[in-house]
Design a protein around this motif. Sequence first.
Motif, PDB file in Angstrom:
ATOM      1  N   LYS A  45       0.810  -1.226   0.000  1.00 58.62           N
ATOM      2  CA  LYS A  45       0.000   0.000   0.000  1.00 58.62           C
ATOM      3  C   LYS A  45       0.844   1.277   0.000  1.00 58.62           C
ATOM      4  O   LYS A  45       0.318   2.366  -0.226  1.00 58.62           O
ATOM      5  CB  LYS A  45      -0.949  -0.007   1.194  1.00 58.62           C
ATOM      6  N   LYS A  46       2.153   1.155   0.241  1.00 58.07           N
ATOM      7  CA  LYS A  46       3.026   2.332   0.266  1.00 58.07           C
ATOM      8  C   LYS A  46       3.561   2.700  -1.123  1.00 58.07           C
ATOM      9  O   LYS A  46       4.290   3.683  -1.262  1.00 58.07           O
ATOM     10  CB  LYS A  46       4.194   2.102   1.224  1.00 58.07           C
ATOM     11  N   ILE A  47       3.216   1.925  -2.147  1.00 57.22           N
ATOM     12  CA  ILE A  47       3.682   2.246  -3.500  1.00 57.22           C
ATOM     13  C   ILE A  47       3.092   3.587  -3.929  1.00 57.22           C
ATOM     14  O   ILE A  47       1.875   3.785  -3.920  1.00 57.22           O
ATOM     15  CB  ILE A  47       3.278   1.149  -4.500  1.00 57.22           C
ATOM     16  N   ALA A  48       3.973   4.523  -4.304  1.00 58.43           N
ATOM     17  CA  ALA A  48       3.537   5.867  -4.688  1.00 58.43           C
ATOM     18  C   ALA A  48       3.758   6.150  -6.167  1.00 58.43           C
ATOM     19  O   ALA A  48       3.137   7.059  -6.729  1.00 58.43           O
ATOM     20  CB  ALA A  48       4.270   6.922  -3.860  1.00 58.43           C
ATOM     21  N   ASP A  49       4.654   5.369  -6.808  1.00 61.22           N
ATOM     22  CA  ASP A  49       4.991   5.627  -8.211  1.00 61.22           C
ATOM     23  C   ASP A  49       4.997   4.322  -8.992  1.00 61.22           C
ATOM     24  O   ASP A  49       5.529   3.305  -8.529  1.00 61.22           O
ATOM     25  CB  ASP A  49       6.370   6.287  -8.324  1.00 61.22           C
ATOM     26  N   LEU A  50       4.397   4.379 -10.181  1.00 64.11           N
ATOM     27  CA  LEU A  50       4.405   3.268 -11.132  1.00 64.11           C
ATOM     28  C   LEU A  50       5.239   3.696 -12.323  1.00 64.11           C
ATOM     29  O   LEU A  50       4.913   4.671 -13.004  1.00 64.11           O
ATOM     30  CB  LEU A  50       2.980   2.922 -11.568  1.00 64.11           C
ATOM     31  N   ILE A  51       6.351   2.990 -12.570  1.00 63.01           N
ATOM     32  CA  ILE A  51       7.270   3.347 -13.645  1.00 63.01           C
ATOM     33  C   ILE A  51       7.182   2.272 -14.720  1.00 63.01           C
ATOM     34  O   ILE A  51       7.294   1.077 -14.428  1.00 63.01           O
ATOM     35  CB  ILE A  51       8.725   3.434 -13.146  1.00 63.01           C
TER      36      ILE A  51
END
Length: 243
Positions: A45-51
């Motif tokens: 749930k701490k994922i802030a960026d999708l690259i």
Amino acid sequence: MILAVDVGNTRIKAAVFEGDILVNNFVFVRKELQKNIQNILKKYKKIADLIVSSVGDVEKQLFLEFENDLKVHFISHEDPFPFVNCYSTPKTLGIDRMVLAAGATIQFPNQNRLVIDAGTCVTFDFIDENNNYLGGAITPGLRLRYESLHDYTAKLPLLTLDNPKGLIGKSTSESIHSGVVNGLVYEIDGFIDEYSARYSNFIIILTGGDTDFLAKRLKNTIFANSNFLLESLSQTFQYKNQK
């Protein structure tokens, strides 16, 4: 946290990073993309960026549907990279190859680097010790070699990857395995020998889906890391942010 996604010609690979640490990695087919990303985001749930880096034909909109949950970034030719692109047709250089070159430049400074990505195609990318990307080569990978022998002949069977029983095939199947596997191994070793003869202070990085299968067969000393592209994707994004 960062979720790095590489869309290849055959499969999609993804990895979750906490800083420079790879927390977990995933491999799935295209039709499962949205479901798998949703599951990853629920778990981390701490994922802030999708690259995203892509050489496949997956539409950007499939990723943009996650914009309400996190920031979505597509690596492109317009982004800053830590090397000078000396390719004569820079806009045609695949994003995956540029990301690999970036990772090699960042992880192995001040030396000549040859990155070999063994997937659907096998790509060779050379970055010199002065951080100039000079180019490389593209050749069919193992799966394409098996498929081409079947697709473009009348009677040769379609085989799947297997260890050759020896140099001399004693049946049609054994001959195909020997030709495909040994042929690619000799080809890669030949490229490495030629580069090594021309350049000193040299490192060879092997990555891609067939890394483990090929690494133990090559005669040359290599740095083998099947996750090098995903690690490089995370590092390329961090480099871009610093600029």
